[in-house]
Design a protein around this motif. Structure first.
Motif, PDB file in Angstrom:
ATOM      1  N   GLU A 161       0.819  -1.212   0.000  1.00 29.17           N
ATOM      2  CA  GLU A 161       0.000   0.000   0.000  1.00 29.17           C
ATOM      3  C   GLU A 161       0.854   1.264   0.000  1.00 29.17           C
ATOM      4  O   GLU A 161       0.496   2.260  -0.655  1.00 29.17           O
ATOM      5  CB  GLU A 161      -0.935   0.004   1.208  1.00 29.17           C
ATOM      6  CG  GLU A 161      -1.880   1.191   1.252  1.00 29.17           C
ATOM      7  CD  GLU A 161      -2.839   1.123   2.428  1.00 29.17           C
ATOM      8  OE1 GLU A 161      -3.643   2.061   2.581  1.00 29.17           O
ATOM      9  OE2 GLU A 161      -2.774   0.131   3.203  1.00 29.17           O
ATOM     10  N   GLN A 162       1.996   1.243   0.695  1.00 27.43           N
ATOM     11  CA  GLN A 162       2.826   2.444   0.793  1.00 27.43           C
ATOM     12  C   GLN A 162       3.325   2.903  -0.566  1.00 27.43           C
ATOM     13  O   GLN A 162       3.471   4.104  -0.815  1.00 27.43           O
ATOM     14  CB  GLN A 162       4.003   2.201   1.738  1.00 27.43           C
ATOM     15  CG  GLN A 162       4.798   3.458   2.067  1.00 27.43           C
ATOM     16  CD  GLN A 162       3.920   4.574   2.634  1.00 27.43           C
ATOM     17  OE1 GLN A 162       3.098   4.344   3.527  1.00 27.43           O
ATOM     18  NE2 GLN A 162       4.096   5.780   2.101  1.00 27.43           N
ATOM     19  N   ASN A 163       3.593   1.960  -1.480  1.00 31.64           N
ATOM     20  CA  ASN A 163       4.007   2.344  -2.837  1.00 31.64           C
ATOM     21  C   ASN A 163       2.934   3.171  -3.527  1.00 31.64           C
ATOM     22  O   ASN A 163       3.224   4.169  -4.203  1.00 31.64           O
ATOM     23  CB  ASN A 163       4.309   1.101  -3.665  1.00 31.64           C
ATOM     24  CG  ASN A 163       5.526   0.346  -3.185  1.00 31.64           C
ATOM     25  OD1 ASN A 163       6.550   0.941  -2.876  1.00 31.64           O
ATOM     26  ND2 ASN A 163       5.418  -0.965  -3.105  1.00 31.64           N
ATOM     27  N   ILE A 164       1.675   2.758  -3.358  1.00 25.44           N
ATOM     28  CA  ILE A 164       0.570   3.475  -3.984  1.00 25.44           C
ATOM     29  C   ILE A 164       0.342   4.807  -3.288  1.00 25.44           C
ATOM     30  O   ILE A 164       0.078   5.831  -3.935  1.00 25.44           O
ATOM     31  CB  ILE A 164      -0.714   2.616  -3.963  1.00 25.44           C
ATOM     32  CG1 ILE A 164      -0.451   1.244  -4.611  1.00 25.44           C
ATOM     33  CG2 ILE A 164      -1.851   3.325  -4.678  1.00 25.44           C
ATOM     34  CD1 ILE A 164      -1.611   0.283  -4.522  1.00 25.44           C
ATOM     35  N   VAL A 165       0.465   4.801  -1.961  1.00 26.58           N
ATOM     36  CA  VAL A 165       0.287   6.035  -1.190  1.00 26.58           C
ATOM     37  C   VAL A 165       1.337   7.075  -1.597  1.00 26.58           C
ATOM     38  O   VAL A 165       1.023   8.264  -1.773  1.00 26.58           O
ATOM     39  CB  VAL A 165       0.379   5.742   0.324  1.00 26.58           C
ATOM     40  CG1 VAL A 165       0.546   7.040   1.121  1.00 26.58           C
ATOM     41  CG2 VAL A 165      -0.872   4.996   0.788  1.00 26.58           C
TER      42      VAL A 165
END
Length: 517
Positions: A161-165
């Motif tokens: 998720e952090q990559n997308i965030v």
């Protein structure tokens, strides 16, 4: 006098002989034609699905294209006469088009329908196979490899998720840069989504101003937007043979453009792959290319020849992820911006739900999804009304089989009419209207509908579904948490007209993104 009579008689006799000769030639040609028709009829498989009468050579192309309307809509209308399993003939190709949720799911759950149809032009220009090309059974190994990579990266889980965030934060800044003035969001959305694919494939993201990244987005956009005309040359053996004749490309602009676009696309993919292998930065993470090459090396050390792990296949896997994985999600988000702009009351309700759950001091996370039923319903309705692949991804039969009691010969191309399933008035009340409540139960809780199939169905369904769902949720909620999407004053009305390329996307449009307090 006698000479005159002789000349007249001779002329009369010659005219009779000429007439008889023409008659004989016509009779001969007619006889040959009748013989060929009878031979074709006798050799034709029995109990094929019903379908409209076909023109010689052209098949059903005239009925489906000459009278206006979109192909998926025109085919859908024919179900009233021919039913949910329908035969459509195109130049040199017999296709079976499936309609109805139950029909599509039952058919695509079977192994006999798991192959892809030929892609004649691409195989000449760029030999190899991937997710969307025929693989002679190699697709299971390629899919397993790709799923391994996605699992290692944590796709579908909070770890990724952090990559997308990170990309969503950059996207927010791109929107803010316009200061509430009108702009086309297509480029910014494409950049953000493509960078997620770059993380998966190359183990890194690119700056939006990176020349290699800009060129990649350009060739992908050109291929996607201009590939519609190339489909017929890909699947039709008749048109393909014509396309391969010397000089034909010179006189067929659409074919010349398509071949050039395919060449440019795979040429740029090869260039990026070479750059990937030269040097890796300290923060580089294992990616799809690394895993592919590692598995190939292991097989070689074991003395095992693996047909799926050939070098020429890698460029197709990478290309498929960019051409399909980035464009589909970015186009869905564009439809989302368009419908939020057209329905401010629905947008306001999404924003209120976001504020109630996250407040104004933090941003939404995947973990919040269960508490955001209306937001999830809106995303589903966007995927329904903005069906981005109206006729799905084509399958092909690997052997003689049957669907709904009809005989389907080996090698038949099978097409699911997803648009029909998403707009069937027997399933969706007033299907033309944008109504997220379709996906809520009586208590306001999110209610999934199996009739919604934006990622396909069965054994060859989209392997990037989990990634796409994460991207859609994060990007959509971030944008509506930060902005109110408004129609620019210079735009008289919001248009929902689409254009058909690799995906069904909205016509280019401008928005105003006003920062929320």
């Amino acid at each position: 006098m006698c000479d005159i009579l002789w000349e007249l008689s001779k002329k009369f006799i010659m005219e009779i002989l000429s007439a008889l000769t023409v008659l004989d030639v016509r009779s001969l040609l007619l006889g040959i034609a009748v013989f060929l028709v009878v031979l074709w009829f006798l050799r034709r498989p029995r109990n094929l699905p019903p379908g409209p009468w076909s023109w010689p050579i052209l098949g059903n192309l005239p009925q489906l294209t000459w009278f206006g309307g979109e192909l998926h809509e025109n085919i859908s209308k024919l179900t009233a006469r021919y039913g949910n399993v329908m035969r459509i003939n195109l130049p040199g190709v017999c296709m079976v088009v499936l309609h109805g949720n139950d029909t599509v799911k039952e058919a695509f759950s079977r192994q006999q329908l798991s192959e892809r149809p030929p892609a004649y032009v691409t195989q000449v220009v760029a030999p190899g196979t991937g997710f969307f090309l025929p693989s002679d059974g190699k697709w299971t190994e390629l899919r397993r490899l790709s799923m391994t990579v996605l699992r290692k990266l944590g796709v579908g889980k909070s770890a990724f998720e952090q990559n997308i965030v990170t990309e969503a934060d950059i996207l927010i800044e791109e929107f803010k840069r316009h200061g509430g003035q009108a702009f086309d969001p297509k480029h910014a959305l494409g950049n953000a989504v493509s960078n997620i694919i770059c993380t998966v494939v190359f183990g890194r993201r690119f700056q939006y101003t990176d020349p290699a990244f800009e060129q990649l987005l350009k060739v992908v956009d050109v291929l996607v937007s201009q590939s519609g005309a190339g489909d017929m040359f890909e699947i039709s053996p008749v048109l393909n043979k014509l396309a391969m004749l010397p000089g034909v490309r010179t006189y067929v602009p659409s074919l010349r453009t398509y071949v050039a676009n395919v060449n440019n696309f795979y040429g740029h993919i090869n260039l990026l792959m070479k750059e990937h292998s030269k040097e890796k930065s300290a923060d580089h993470h294992e990616d799809l290319i690394d895993v592919f090459l590692s598995e190939r090396k292991i097989k070689e050390q074991q003395g095992v020849e693996n047909a799926a792990l050939q070098p020429e296949n890698l460029k197709h896997i990478v290309g498929d992820l960019f051409a399909a994985g980035s464009e589909t999600t970015a186009t869905t988000l564009r439809w989302g911006m368009l419908y939020m702009m057209a329905h401010p009351q629905i947008q306001a309700r999404v924003q209120k739900e976001l504020d109630d759950v996250t407040g104004r001091n933090r941003l939404p996370r995947i973990a919040d999804k269960s508490e955001l039923p209306y937001t999830e319903a809106v995303l589903c309705e966007i995927q329904r009304v903005g069906t981005i692949v109206p006729l799905g991804v084509a399958h092909a039969t690997t052997e003689d089989t049957a669907i709904a009691g009809y005989n389907i010969p080996k090698g038949t191309i099978i097409i699911p009419n997803i648009w029909h399933n998403h707009f069937d008035p027997l399933v969706w009340e007033e299907p033309e209207k944008f109504r997220p409540e379709r996906f809520l139960d009586g208590d306001g809780k999110f209610r999934p509908r199996e009739e919604l199939m934006p990622f396909g169905s069965g054994r060859r369904s989209c392997l990037g579904e989990h990634l796409a769902r994460m991207e859609l949720f994060v990007f959509f909620t971030y944008l509506l948490h930060h902005f109110t999407i408004k129609k620019p004053d210079h735009v008289p009305a919001v248009s929902f007209k689409g254009t058909n390329g690799v995906v069904w996307g909205p016509l280019n449009f401008d928005i105003c993104a006003s920062v929320r307090e």
